[in-house]
Design a protein around this motif. Structure first.
Motif, PDB file in Angstrom:
ATOM      1  N   LEU A 156       0.854  -1.029   0.193  1.00 39.46           N
ATOM      2  CA  LEU A 156       0.020   0.147   0.006  1.00 39.46           C
ATOM      3  C   LEU A 156       0.430   1.194  -0.030  1.00 39.46           C
ATOM      4  O   LEU A 156       1.754   1.431   1.363  1.00 39.46           O
ATOM      5  CB  LEU A 156      -0.734   0.251   1.200  1.00 39.46           C
ATOM      6  N   ILE A 157       0.910   2.132  -1.410  1.00 38.45           N
ATOM      7  CA  ILE A 157       1.962   3.091  -1.070  1.00 38.45           C
ATOM      8  C   ILE A 157       1.301   4.679  -1.568  1.00 38.45           C
ATOM      9  O   ILE A 157      -0.213   4.274  -2.736  1.00 38.45           O
ATOM     10  CB  ILE A 157       3.352   2.608  -2.097  1.00 38.45           C
ATOM     11  N   LYS A 158       1.361   5.656  -1.695  1.00 33.28           N
ATOM     12  CA  LYS A 158       1.494   7.006  -1.779  1.00 33.28           C
ATOM     13  C   LYS A 158       2.214   7.609  -3.031  1.00 33.28           C
ATOM     14  O   LYS A 158       3.239   7.848  -2.707  1.00 33.28           O
ATOM     15  CB  LYS A 158       0.768   7.829  -0.584  1.00 33.28           C
ATOM     16  N   ALA A 159       1.463   7.458  -3.932  1.00 30.23           N
ATOM     17  CA  ALA A 159       2.115   8.606  -4.828  1.00 30.23           C
ATOM     18  C   ALA A 159       1.527   9.704  -5.024  1.00 30.23           C
ATOM     19  O   ALA A 159       0.365  10.315  -4.641  1.00 30.23           O
ATOM     20  CB  ALA A 159       2.417   7.667  -6.384  1.00 30.23           C
ATOM     21  N   GLU A 160       2.050  10.651  -5.943  1.00 29.58           N
ATOM     22  CA  GLU A 160       1.221  11.866  -6.640  1.00 29.58           C
ATOM     23  C   GLU A 160      -0.057  12.342  -8.220  1.00 29.58           C
ATOM     24  O   GLU A 160      -0.388  12.297  -7.907  1.00 29.58           O
ATOM     25  CB  GLU A 160       2.330  13.124  -6.617  1.00 29.58           C
ATOM     26  N   CYS A 161       1.187  10.862  -9.119  1.00 30.08           N
ATOM     27  CA  CYS A 161      -0.020  11.171 -10.114  1.00 30.08           C
ATOM     28  C   CYS A 161       0.720  10.085 -11.546  1.00 30.08           C
ATOM     29  O   CYS A 161       1.652   9.531  -9.982  1.00 30.08           O
ATOM     30  CB  CYS A 161       1.192  12.999 -10.583  1.00 30.08           C
ATOM     31  N   GLY A 162      -0.757   9.703 -11.434  1.00 25.07           N
ATOM     32  CA  GLY A 162      -0.149   7.976 -12.312  1.00 25.07           C
ATOM     33  C   GLY A 162      -1.012   8.166 -13.562  1.00 25.07           C
ATOM     34  O   GLY A 162      -2.357   8.940 -13.636  1.00 25.07           O
ATOM     35  N   ASP A 163      -1.265   7.375 -14.684  1.00 25.97           N
ATOM     36  CA  ASP A 163      -2.480   7.519 -14.976  1.00 25.97           C
ATOM     37  C   ASP A 163      -2.577   5.800 -15.679  1.00 25.97           C
ATOM     38  O   ASP A 163      -2.569   5.043 -14.123  1.00 25.97           O
ATOM     39  CB  ASP A 163      -1.396   7.818 -16.656  1.00 25.97           C
ATOM     40  N   ARG A 164      -2.972   5.250 -16.510  1.00 24.03           N
ATOM     41  CA  ARG A 164      -4.656   4.312 -16.042  1.00 24.03           C
ATOM     42  C   ARG A 164      -3.889   2.816 -16.130  1.00 24.03           C
ATOM     43  O   ARG A 164      -3.573   1.750 -16.179  1.00 24.03           O
ATOM     44  CB  ARG A 164      -5.342   4.332 -17.122  1.00 24.03           C
ATOM     45  N   TRP A 165      -2.181   3.032 -16.629  1.00 26.34           N
ATOM     46  CA  TRP A 165      -1.441   1.990 -16.931  1.00 26.34           C
ATOM     47  C   TRP A 165      -0.630   1.754 -15.687  1.00 26.34           C
ATOM     48  O   TRP A 165      -0.275   0.612 -15.130  1.00 26.34           O
ATOM     49  CB  TRP A 165      -0.652   2.092 -17.818  1.00 26.34           C
ATOM     50  N   GLY A 166      -0.659   2.877 -14.837  1.00 24.99           N
ATOM     51  CA  GLY A 166      -0.325   3.054 -13.035  1.00 24.99           C
ATOM     52  C   GLY A 166       1.161   3.311 -12.766  1.00 24.99           C
ATOM     53  O   GLY A 166       1.362   3.500 -12.038  1.00 24.99           O
ATOM     54  N   ASN A 167       1.206   4.036 -13.572  1.00 21.47           N
ATOM     55  CA  ASN A 167       2.919   4.391 -14.060  1.00 21.47           C
ATOM     56  C   ASN A 167       2.766   5.523 -12.720  1.00 21.47           C
ATOM     57  O   ASN A 167       1.696   6.271 -12.740  1.00 21.47           O
ATOM     58  CB  ASN A 167       3.110   5.496 -14.941  1.00 21.47           C
ATOM     59  N   LEU A 168       4.038   5.950 -12.239  1.00 19.89           N
ATOM     60  CA  LEU A 168       3.972   6.327 -11.198  1.00 19.89           C
ATOM     61  C   LEU A 168       4.581   7.872 -10.560  1.00 19.89           C
ATOM     62  O   LEU A 168       5.850   7.451 -10.892  1.00 19.89           O
ATOM     63  CB  LEU A 168       3.478   5.540  -9.609  1.00 19.89           C
ATOM     64  N   THR A 169       4.620   8.713 -10.362  1.00 16.66           N
ATOM     65  CA  THR A 169       5.824   9.978 -10.104  1.00 16.66           C
ATOM     66  C   THR A 169       5.393   9.828  -8.683  1.00 16.66           C
ATOM     67  O   THR A 169       3.849   9.537  -8.099  1.00 16.66           O
ATOM     68  CB  THR A 169       5.861  11.287 -10.551  1.00 16.66           C
ATOM     69  N   TYR A 170       6.228  10.647  -8.025  1.00 14.79           N
ATOM     70  CA  TYR A 170       5.512  10.358  -6.088  1.00 14.79           C
ATOM     71  C   TYR A 170       5.846  11.942  -5.767  1.00 14.79           C
ATOM     72  O   TYR A 170       6.691  13.257  -6.758  1.00 14.79           O
ATOM     73  CB  TYR A 170       6.534   9.552  -5.005  1.00 14.79           C
ATOM     74  N   ARG A 171       5.318  13.014  -4.582  1.00 13.02           N
ATOM     75  CA  ARG A 171       6.013  14.004  -4.413  1.00 13.02           C
ATOM     76  C   ARG A 171       7.190  13.942  -3.043  1.00 13.02           C
ATOM     77  O   ARG A 171       7.026  13.750  -2.001  1.00 13.02           O
ATOM     78  CB  ARG A 171       4.591  14.633  -3.755  1.00 13.02           C
ATOM     79  N   LYS A 172       8.264  14.567  -3.356  1.00 10.68           N
ATOM     80  CA  LYS A 172       9.684  14.730  -2.699  1.00 10.68           C
ATOM     81  C   LYS A 172       9.291  13.730  -1.366  1.00 10.68           C
ATOM     82  O   LYS A 172       9.493  12.780  -2.141  1.00 10.68           O
ATOM     83  CB  LYS A 172       9.026  16.060  -2.011  1.00 10.68           C
ATOM     84  N   ALA A 173       9.747  13.590  -0.291  1.00 11.91           N
ATOM     85  CA  ALA A 173      10.244  12.501   0.625  1.00 11.91           C
ATOM     86  C   ALA A 173       9.070  11.709   0.505  1.00 11.91           C
ATOM     87  O   ALA A 173       9.505  10.749   1.644  1.00 11.91           O
ATOM     88  CB  ALA A 173      10.198  13.389   2.262  1.00 11.91           C
ATOM     89  N   ALA A 174       7.826  12.036   0.350  1.00 12.57           N
ATOM     90  CA  ALA A 174       6.588  10.803   0.403  1.00 12.57           C
ATOM     91  C   ALA A 174       7.226   9.719  -0.769  1.00 12.57           C
ATOM     92  O   ALA A 174       6.333   8.349  -0.606  1.00 12.57           O
ATOM     93  CB  ALA A 174       4.906  11.776  -0.548  1.00 12.57           C
ATOM     94  N   ARG A 175       8.454   9.997  -1.210  1.00 13.36           N
ATOM     95  CA  ARG A 175       8.087   8.670  -2.433  1.00 13.36           C
ATOM     96  C   ARG A 175       9.468   7.341  -0.960  1.00 13.36           C
ATOM     97  O   ARG A 175       8.653   6.906  -1.867  1.00 13.36           O
ATOM     98  CB  ARG A 175       9.714   9.034  -3.024  1.00 13.36           C
ATOM     99  N   ASN A 176       9.963   7.888  -0.317  1.00 12.92           N
ATOM    100  CA  ASN A 176      10.801   6.722   0.728  1.00 12.92           C
ATOM    101  C   ASN A 176      10.279   5.355   0.277  1.00 12.92           C
ATOM    102  O   ASN A 176      11.189   5.442  -0.881  1.00 12.92           O
ATOM    103  CB  ASN A 176      10.033   7.457   1.453  1.00 12.92           C
ATOM    104  N   PHE A 177      10.037   5.451   1.032  1.00 13.53           N
ATOM    105  CA  PHE A 177       9.744   3.365   1.013  1.00 13.53           C
ATOM    106  C   PHE A 177       8.781   2.810  -0.451  1.00 13.53           C
ATOM    107  O   PHE A 177       8.699   1.306  -0.981  1.00 13.53           O
ATOM    108  CB  PHE A 177       9.175   2.588   1.694  1.00 13.53           C
ATOM    109  N   GLY A 178       8.222   3.734  -0.766  1.00 12.01           N
ATOM    110  CA  GLY A 178       6.648   3.645  -1.967  1.00 12.01           C
ATOM    111  C   GLY A 178       7.290   2.394  -3.450  1.00 12.01           C
ATOM    112  O   GLY A 178       7.208   1.198  -3.882  1.00 12.01           O
ATOM    113  N   PRO A 179       8.918   3.008  -3.808  1.00 13.54           N
ATOM    114  CA  PRO A 179       9.213   2.475  -5.157  1.00 13.54           C
ATOM    115  C   PRO A 179       9.469   1.264  -4.969  1.00 13.54           C
ATOM    116  O   PRO A 179       9.507   0.113  -5.259  1.00 13.54           O
ATOM    117  CB  PRO A 179      10.115   3.689  -5.507  1.00 13.54           C
ATOM    118  N   VAL A 180      10.475   0.046  -3.912  1.00 11.35           N
ATOM    119  CA  VAL A 180      11.015  -0.299  -3.526  1.00 11.35           C
ATOM    120  C   VAL A 180       9.547  -1.535  -3.415  1.00 11.35           C
ATOM    121  O   VAL A 180       9.849  -2.907  -3.588  1.00 11.35           O
ATOM    122  CB  VAL A 180      12.229  -1.300  -2.475  1.00 11.35           C
TER     123      VAL A 180
END
Length: 234
Positions: A156-180
């Motif tokens: 369960l992760i929090k991202a900033e922006c996404g598209d219908r394919w699920g590609n994600l970007t994050y906002r600053k330090a909110a990125r932390n453990f999300g990608p791994v």
């Protein structure tokens, strides 16, 4: 047509089973997917193993999940802080199991799971209680401890922006453990504040490719009178 946008948090979390290992992004209070945590509490899954950097703050978010009695074990690097009284009470009364992992080891164990690495040697923890029962080895005159990957049934992760394919970007330090965590789990659910059309994200800015994401849920940001933000499920 690939469309990973879920209608609601409830829909995205409907298949989380009892006994699952749930990875939850966040570092302290930065990047915590509060709506997904609340949704999982409402969904009712129990006997969970939770992987997070911390063990909850006050009695909201992850702490609320602990307080509801849904968590059997927590794997984290920083369980105690000024407002971790929910975890403290549960741990001291023997109602929750703790696996304490140094922060760098935690990140690398999660990354190893996503990268297909069977295990790795690290000097962190050698000669301490954290190395008890683990294989150790001397390499080029330095002592190391063998650490195993941490896999998740769901992330369960929090991202900033996404598209219908699920590609994600994050906002600053909110990125932390999300990608791994997205790479290490069988299923990844992410909240986003903005959904853009395919091609609307610069490919060079995408942090988590959609191949690692199964569903995204849009969460609105609503300005508060205090000038901050609160979030509500769209």
């Amino acid at each position: 047509m690939i469309n990973k946008i879920a209608a609601s948090v409830a829909d995205a979390l409907a298949d989380v089973r009892d006994g699952a290992t749930v990875m939850i992004g966040g570092f302290g209070t930065a990047g915590i997917p509060d709506e997904l945590i609340a949704g999982l509490i409402a969904q009712g899954a129990k006997d969970l193993t939770v992987v997070n950097n911390n063990a909850g703050n006050a009695d909201v978010g992850l702490a609320a999940m602990l307080k509801a009695g849904r968590v059997r074990k927590i794997i984290c690097s920083f369980p105690r802080q000024a407002d971790s009284y929910v975890f403290d009470e549960l741990y001291r009364s023997g109602k929750i199991e703790l696996e304490l992992v140094p922060q760098g080891n935690l990140a690398e164990r999660i990354r190893a799971a996503g990268a297909g690495i069977g295990a790795f040697f690290t000097p962190t923890g050698y000669g301490t209680e954290l190395a008890k029962g683990k294989e150790t080895r001397e390499i080029n005159g330095k002592h190391y401890v063998l650490e195993l990957p941490i896999y998740g049934d769901v992330a369960l992760i929090k991202a900033e922006c996404g598209d219908r394919w699920g590609n994600l970007t994050y906002r600053k330090a909110a990125r932390n453990f999300g990608p791994v965590m997205a790479m290490a789990a069988k299923k990844t659910v992410a909240t986003v504040h903005e959904i853009v059309e395919l091609g609307g994200m610069n490919p060079e800015h995408i942090v988590t490719p959609g191949i690692f994401v199964h569903q995204i849920v849009k969460i609105d940001r609503v300005a508060t009178q205090a000038g901050g933000f609160k979030q509500a499920v769209a």
